[in-house]
Motif scaffolding. Structure first.
Motif, PDB file in Angstrom:
ATOM      1  N   ASP A 117       0.855  -1.201   0.000  1.00 53.92           N
ATOM      2  CA  ASP A 117       0.000   0.000   0.000  1.00 53.92           C
ATOM      3  C   ASP A 117       0.884   1.243   0.000  1.00 53.92           C
ATOM      4  N   THR A 118       1.510   1.515  -1.123  1.00 51.88           N
ATOM      5  CA  THR A 118       2.477   2.610  -1.236  1.00 51.88           C
ATOM      6  C   THR A 118       1.819   3.826  -1.878  1.00 51.88           C
ATOM      7  N   THR A 119       1.944   4.986  -1.264  1.00 49.46           N
ATOM      8  CA  THR A 119       1.406   6.193  -1.878  1.00 49.46           C
ATOM      9  C   THR A 119       2.335   6.666  -2.996  1.00 49.46           C
ATOM     10  N   PHE A 120       1.786   7.466  -3.902  1.00 46.79           N
ATOM     11  CA  PHE A 120       2.612   8.044  -4.957  1.00 46.79           C
ATOM     12  C   PHE A 120       3.694   8.936  -4.362  1.00 46.79           C
ATOM     13  N   ARG A 121       3.381   9.606  -3.256  1.00 40.34           N
ATOM     14  CA  ARG A 121       4.391  10.452  -2.603  1.00 40.34           C
ATOM     15  C   ARG A 121       5.573   9.600  -2.140  1.00 40.34           C
ATOM     16  N   SER A 122       5.280   8.474  -1.521  1.00 39.85           N
ATOM     17  CA  SER A 122       6.348   7.600  -1.034  1.00 39.85           C
ATOM     18  C   SER A 122       7.205   7.075  -2.189  1.00 39.85           C
ATOM     19  N   TYR A 123       6.548   6.651  -3.264  1.00 40.34           N
ATOM     20  CA  TYR A 123       7.296   6.123  -4.415  1.00 40.34           C
ATOM     21  C   TYR A 123       8.174   7.207  -5.045  1.00 40.34           C
ATOM     22  N   PHE A 124       7.569   8.360  -5.329  1.00 38.08           N
ATOM     23  CA  PHE A 124       8.311   9.396  -6.055  1.00 38.08           C
ATOM     24  C   PHE A 124       9.360  10.074  -5.165  1.00 38.08           C
ATOM     25  N   THR A 125       9.180  10.033  -3.848  1.00 36.38           N
ATOM     26  CA  THR A 125      10.236  10.526  -2.959  1.00 36.38           C
ATOM     27  C   THR A 125      11.465   9.637  -3.075  1.00 36.38           C
ATOM     28  N   ARG A 126      11.253   8.329  -3.163  1.00 32.34           N
ATOM     29  CA  ARG A 126      12.367   7.399  -3.371  1.00 32.34           C
ATOM     30  C   ARG A 126      13.045   7.653  -4.715  1.00 32.34           C
ATOM     31  N   LEU A 127      12.237   7.886  -5.766  1.00 37.36           N
ATOM     32  CA  LEU A 127      12.813   8.122  -7.090  1.00 37.36           C
ATOM     33  C   LEU A 127      13.610   9.419  -7.092  1.00 37.36           C
ATOM     34  N   ALA A 128      13.095  10.454  -6.429  1.00 40.59           N
ATOM     35  CA  ALA A 128      13.821  11.728  -6.360  1.00 40.59           C
ATOM     36  C   ALA A 128      15.180  11.533  -5.692  1.00 40.59           C
ATOM     37  N   LYS A 129      15.228  10.733  -4.654  1.00 39.91           N
ATOM     38  CA  LYS A 129      16.492  10.448  -3.986  1.00 39.91           C
ATOM     39  C   LYS A 129      17.448   9.730  -4.927  1.00 39.91           C
ATOM     40  N   ALA A 130      16.917   8.793  -5.726  1.00 36.84           N
ATOM     41  CA  ALA A 130      17.746   8.068  -6.692  1.00 36.84           C
ATOM     42  C   ALA A 130      18.312   8.998  -7.750  1.00 36.84           C
ATOM     43  N   VAL A 131      17.542  10.021  -8.095  1.00 37.57           N
ATOM     44  CA  VAL A 131      17.959  10.976  -9.123  1.00 37.57           C
ATOM     45  C   VAL A 131      18.852  12.064  -8.534  1.00 37.57           C
ATOM     46  N   GLY A 132      18.815  12.228  -7.206  1.00 34.18           N
ATOM     47  CA  GLY A 132      19.554  13.310  -6.578  1.00 34.18           C
ATOM     48  C   GLY A 132      18.819  14.622  -6.651  1.00 34.18           C
ATOM     49  N   ALA A 133      17.480  14.550  -6.693  1.00 35.13           N
ATOM     50  CA  ALA A 133      16.640  15.746  -6.791  1.00 35.13           C
ATOM     51  C   ALA A 133      15.910  15.971  -5.470  1.00 35.13           C
ATOM     52  N   PRO A 134      15.390  17.185  -5.246  1.00 34.36           N
ATOM     53  CA  PRO A 134      14.619  17.445  -4.027  1.00 34.36           C
ATOM     54  C   PRO A 134      13.343  16.610  -3.990  1.00 34.36           C
ATOM     55  N   ARG A 135      12.766  16.484  -2.794  1.00 37.75           N
ATOM     56  CA  ARG A 135      11.486  15.789  -2.665  1.00 37.75           C
ATOM     57  C   ARG A 135      10.443  16.469  -3.546  1.00 37.75           C
ATOM     58  N   PRO A 136       9.544  15.704  -4.167  1.00 35.55           N
ATOM     59  CA  PRO A 136       8.516  16.300  -5.027  1.00 35.55           C
ATOM     60  C   PRO A 136       7.639  17.274  -4.248  1.00 35.55           C
ATOM     61  N   TYR A 137       7.293  18.367  -4.881  1.00 33.24           N
ATOM     62  CA  TYR A 137       6.416  19.334  -4.241  1.00 33.24           C
ATOM     63  C   TYR A 137       4.958  18.996  -4.542  1.00 33.24           C
ATOM     64  N   SER A 138       4.069  19.512  -3.715  1.00 32.32           N
ATOM     65  CA  SER A 138       2.643  19.251  -3.872  1.00 32.32           C
ATOM     66  C   SER A 138       1.979  20.359  -4.680  1.00 32.32           C
TER      67      SER A 138
END
Length: 330
Positions: free
Chosen positions: A235-256
């Protein structure tokens, strides 16, 4: 069904799922032939060790060449967009499925796997919806033609001569995934990636190798005429998934981004695109897709196939981050 040594024919072999399936099949001792309409995609598959036919799934001659001598046919090719012409979606997604089924059966293949999608349930569905549905086309060409494609494929199910299995994957991610890795990573690096409503919707992710495990298990168990939801069961939220991807890319956490604002922009962009005769960059259906509130059930796959996702989200994202780095996309 014993898979080692069998000839597996894959439509859309140069795509994300098709190519990885080819690699996995070759690793386990299968032979692989594929079909793709793109020459660069065909080159990628040939480098992996597959024989490739260049052509379209709606072409009888190209599909005949693909299916010749095949034991198993995996149909992954389809139009995958949030919106578009219903007629064109039907021509490729439904007509292509019928063409591949016809030629696979006539060529003597024993098994056919239709790669469908959990989007057959539409945007509004009950929590942990099972394979019995309800199914909802939502007047969306992708959702509707995935339903029709399943129905078309299952009409050919006549074991032991020809067995059909339908797989409904969730949001398939991993190295090479365009919608869940490549495209958002590109926007993140430009600081242009925002999450509608804070990303509270549920992303029913499935790592590509977990999906392939389920496909192989369904074939080995000869689950003819059956349909399976396949996700990672989290049960993963899109925020949780894309926060992980942002870390992998070296980018800031996604904004809302406020949901009403995003919906309004999407509506304007779609109307403008229609007037200009272009594909909209963002559609209202895409926003609805990112706000699905519930997970899908994978209990049937667990019970009948013994399916358990081997690759966790953390491990899958680590593999994806390594690929981004090695491919120069990070």
């Amino acid at each position: 069904m014993e898979l080692d040594g069998k000839l597996l024919a894959i439509t859309g072999i140069g795509g994300f799922i098709g190519l990885r399936t080819a690699e996995r099949a070759l690793q386990r001792g299968m032979r692989v032939r594929g079909l793709d309409m793109s020459e660069p995609a065909a080159v990628r598959a040939r480098k992996a060790g597959a024989d490739v036919v260049v052509g379209d799934v709606t072409s009888p001659s190209a599909v005949r060449d693909l299916c010749r001598g095949a034991d198993i046919v995996l149909h992954t090719a389809a139009i995958v967009h949030e919106s578009g012409s219903m007629d064109e979606f039907r021509r490729v997604n439904v007509g292509g499925t019928v063409n591949v089924c016809e030629n696979a059966r006539e060529a003597g293949a024993k098994a056919f796997v239709q790669l469908s999608s959990v989007m057959v349930y539409g945007f509004t569905f009950p929590p942990y919806v099972t394979e019995t549905g309800p199914l909802r086309g939502e007047n969306n060409p992708y959702c509707q033609t995935k339903i029709e494609s399943e129905e078309a494929a299952l009409r050919y199910n006549q074991p032991p001569r020809f067995g059909v299995i339908v797989i409904r994957p969730g949001d398939v991610y991993g190295p090479g995934s365009v919608p869940w890795v490549v495209r958002p990573a590109k926007l993140m690096r430009k600081r242009q990636f925002g999450l509608p409503g804070g990303g509270q919707g549920i992303m029913n992710h499935v790592y590509v190798d977990n999906l392939i495990d389920a496909i192989f298990l369904a074939l080995e168990h000869e689950m003819w005429g059956e349909t399976f939801n396949v996700t990672d069961g989290a049960d993963t939220t899109f925020r949780s998934y894309f926060t992980r991807l942002a870390k992998a890319v070296g980018a800031p956490r996604p904004y809302s981004v406020p949901l009403p604002l995003v919906k309004g922009i999407a509506w304007i962009m779609q109307k403008s695109a229609v007037l200009l005769g272009r594909e909209p960059q963002v559609s209202p259906d895409a926003i609805a897709f990112l706000n699905r509130p519930y997970p899908y059930s994978i209990e049937k796959a667990r019970k009948l196939l013994g399916y358990e996702p081997r690759v966790t989200l953390d491990e899958g994202m680590a593999r994806t981050a390594l690929w981004l780095q090695e491919a120069g996309r990070n």
